[in-house]
Design a protein around this motif. Structure first.
Motif, short mmCIF file in Angstrom:
data_model
loop_
_atom_site.label_atom_id
_atom_site.label_comp_id
_atom_site.label_asym_id
_atom_site.label_seq_id
_atom_site.Cartn_x
_atom_site.Cartn_y
_atom_site.Cartn_z
N GLU A 175 0.82 -1.21 0.00
CA GLU A 175 0.00 0.00 0.00
C GLU A 175 0.85 1.26 0.00
OE1 GLU A 175 -3.13 0.34 -0.42
OE2 GLU A 175 -3.80 -1.74 -0.29
N SER A 176 2.01 1.19 0.65
CA SER A 176 2.87 2.38 0.69
C SER A 176 3.40 2.74 -0.69
CB SER A 176 4.02 2.18 1.67
OG SER A 176 5.04 1.35 1.14
N VAL A 177 3.62 1.73 -1.54
CA VAL A 177 4.06 1.99 -2.90
C VAL A 177 2.90 2.51 -3.74
CG1 VAL A 177 5.07 0.99 -4.98
CG2 VAL A 177 5.84 0.22 -2.74
N LEU A 178 1.75 1.88 -3.62
CA LEU A 178 0.59 2.29 -4.41
C LEU A 178 0.11 3.69 -4.05
CD1 LEU A 178 -1.45 -1.04 -4.45
CD2 LEU A 178 0.14 -0.17 -6.17
N SER A 179 0.45 4.15 -2.85
CA SER A 179 0.00 5.46 -2.38
C SER A 179 1.01 6.58 -2.66
CB SER A 179 -0.28 5.40 -0.87
OG SER A 179 -1.27 4.45 -0.58
N GLN A 180 2.02 6.32 -3.46
CA GLN A 180 3.03 7.33 -3.73
C GLN A 180 2.44 8.53 -4.48
OE1 GLN A 180 6.59 7.34 -2.87
NE2 GLN A 180 5.51 5.99 -1.44
N THR A 181 2.96 9.70 -4.18
CA THR A 181 2.51 10.89 -4.88
C THR A 181 2.94 10.88 -6.34
OG1 THR A 181 4.50 12.09 -4.18
CG2 THR A 181 2.55 12.29 -2.77
N TYR A 182 4.05 10.21 -6.64
CA TYR A 182 4.48 10.01 -8.02
C TYR A 182 3.99 8.65 -8.47
CZ TYR A 182 7.38 9.50 -12.17
OH TYR A 182 7.82 9.31 -13.47
N GLN A 183 3.19 8.63 -9.52
CA GLN A 183 2.47 7.41 -9.88
C GLN A 183 2.99 6.71 -11.13
OE1 GLN A 183 -0.77 5.81 -8.53
NE2 GLN A 183 0.47 6.53 -6.81
N LYS A 184 4.05 7.21 -11.75
CA LYS A 184 4.58 6.53 -12.93
C LYS A 184 5.59 5.47 -12.49
CE LYS A 184 6.32 7.27 -17.61
NZ LYS A 184 6.83 8.25 -18.61
N PHE A 185 5.06 4.38 -11.99
CA PHE A 185 5.91 3.30 -11.51
C PHE A 185 5.29 1.96 -11.87
CE2 PHE A 185 2.98 4.12 -7.97
CZ PHE A 185 2.51 2.84 -7.70
N GLU A 186 6.11 0.94 -11.82
CA GLU A 186 5.64 -0.44 -11.85
C GLU A 186 6.08 -1.09 -10.54
OE1 GLU A 186 7.45 -2.81 -14.88
OE2 GLU A 186 9.50 -2.37 -14.23
N LEU A 187 5.22 -1.90 -9.98
CA LEU A 187 5.53 -2.62 -8.75
C LEU A 187 5.51 -4.10 -9.05
CD1 LEU A 187 5.93 -2.98 -5.69
CD2 LEU A 187 3.44 -2.78 -5.43
N LEU A 188 6.66 -4.74 -8.88
CA LEU A 188 6.74 -6.19 -9.04
C LEU A 188 6.81 -6.83 -7.66
CD1 LEU A 188 8.60 -8.21 -11.69
CD2 LEU A 188 8.69 -8.95 -9.32
N ILE A 189 5.82 -7.66 -7.37
CA ILE A 189 5.77 -8.39 -6.10
C ILE A 189 6.12 -9.84 -6.39
CG2 ILE A 189 4.40 -8.95 -4.07
CD1 ILE A 189 2.45 -6.70 -4.97
N TRP A 190 7.19 -10.30 -5.77
CA TRP A 190 7.68 -11.66 -6.01
C TRP A 190 7.52 -12.47 -4.72
CZ3 TRP A 190 10.68 -13.56 -10.38
CH2 TRP A 190 11.21 -14.83 -10.20
N ASP A 191 6.65 -13.47 -4.77
CA ASP A 191 6.51 -14.36 -3.61
C ASP A 191 7.45 -15.55 -3.78
OD1 ASP A 191 4.75 -15.13 -1.10
OD2 ASP A 191 5.08 -16.95 -2.30
N ASP A 192 8.30 -15.74 -2.78
CA ASP A 192 9.35 -16.75 -2.84
C ASP A 192 8.92 -18.04 -2.15
OD1 ASP A 192 11.93 -17.73 -3.45
OD2 ASP A 192 12.67 -17.16 -1.47
N GLY A 193 7.77 -18.58 -2.60
CA GLY A 193 7.31 -19.86 -2.08
C GLY A 193 6.72 -19.81 -0.69
N SER A 194 6.00 -18.74 -0.36
CA SER A 194 5.42 -18.60 0.97
C SER A 194 4.45 -19.72 1.27
CB SER A 194 4.69 -17.26 1.10
OG SER A 194 5.58 -16.18 1.06
N THR A 195 4.38 -20.10 2.56
CA THR A 195 3.45 -21.14 3.01
C THR A 195 2.36 -20.57 3.89
OG1 THR A 195 4.92 -21.65 4.87
CG2 THR A 195 5.19 -22.95 2.86
N ASP A 196 2.36 -19.24 4.10
CA ASP A 196 1.28 -18.60 4.85
C ASP A 196 0.26 -18.04 3.86
OD1 ASP A 196 2.61 -16.44 3.79
OD2 ASP A 196 3.03 -15.46 5.71
N GLY A 197 -0.43 -17.00 4.22
CA GLY A 197 -1.45 -16.44 3.34
C GLY A 197 -0.95 -15.34 2.43
#
Length: 271
Positions: free
Chosen positions: A27-49
């Motif tokens: 959320e902190s990335v998505l809420s940036q005042t500068y919005q020309k960005f890409e956000l890559l979220i990489w899950d490294d095999g999590s076993t939780d939610g």
């Protein structure tokens, strides 16, 4: 500074079983005042939610999601960066978060000064619950290329030019636990560095922190990174002379473990 920013920023978040903290980071990335960005979220095999949580953001056009088998923090980071395309590049830990103007403030420097390839900010320490503990201390040390051999002042948040990142050689997987410090050392050898003296990153301290769980491994990797940098820079003689004096003063000021400094000397063949 308030000049227009036109370049795409790539931000990476890698995560492994950090469901409790992950949403705040995203959320902190998505809420940036500068919005020309890409956000890559990489899950490294999590076993939780974590994966279920991440998928809630799949419809956001700025977000790219990768779920992969567990391979470890540094290989995951390297693989994630390889899938981004922004002119500027940065990453945040999945248990931390950015201040709303972090991207705008750091990218503005890169836009205005083409000779600068790395920008770093101040940071705020918070506890497990997000309660502010105070300002981080390492950024109070003025940046200097050789002082970086003794103090990691370029801590968080960092934004860099992709060209500088690539020129420096990118992430070195052999220095797990200190890959960011090693990268900053190599970046300091190929580009200018700028400090934005504003607290734009929230660094969370908790028992699962890498710096808490893996202190010994972090220390060994940092020492190896320092030794490599000294050799690359042709500073072995300096390190043995003036560097030893500075190192001793650093230890006295910070109460550092002398064995760490001795191991750097051993790696350099000084003793």
């Amino acid at each position: 500074m308030s000049i227009p920013i036109s370049n795409l920023i790539s931000i990476v978040i890698t995560t492994y079983n950090r469901e409790r903290f992950l949403a705040a980071a995203i959320e902190s990335v998505l809420s940036q005042t500068y919005q020309k960005f890409e956000l890559l979220i990489w899950d490294d095999g999590s076993t939780d939610g974590s994966v279920s949580l991440i998928r809630n953001y799949a419809r956001n056009r700025r977000v790219q999601i990768v779920t992969a088998p567990h391979q470890g923090r540094v290989p995951a980071l390297k693989a994630a960066i390889a899938q981004t395309k922004g002119t500027y590049l940065g990453w945040i830990d999945s248990d931390d978060w950015l201040a709303p103007t972090a991207l705008a403030e750091t990218a503005t420097v890169l836009e205005q000064y083409p000779e600068i390839g790395l920008v770093y900010t101040d940071h705020i320490l918070v506890d497990r619950k997000g309660t502010v503990l105070g300002n981080g201390q390492c950024h109070q040390i003025p940046y200097a290329r050789n002082r970086l051999l003794f103090d990691f002042m370029t801590f968080h948040f960092r934004l860099m030019r992709r060209t500088a990142f690539e020129q420096a050689g990118g992430i070195d997987q052999s220095l797990d636990y200190a890959e960011d410090y090693d990268l900053c050392l190599r970046l300091s050898e190929v580009t200018d560095v700028w400090h934005v003296a504003q607290p734009l990153y929230y660094y969370r301290r908790h028992p699962e922190n890498m710096t808490v769980q893996y202190q010994w491994e972090l220390s060994l990797a940092s020492q190896a990174a320092i030794a490599r940098a000294v050799k690359r820079r042709g500073l072995t003689d300096w390190f043995e002379g003036e560097g030893q004096f500075l190192q001793g003063r650093w230890q006295q000021q910070k109460g550092a473990n002398k064995s760490a400094a001795k191991r750097v000397n051993w790696l350099l063949g000084i003793e």
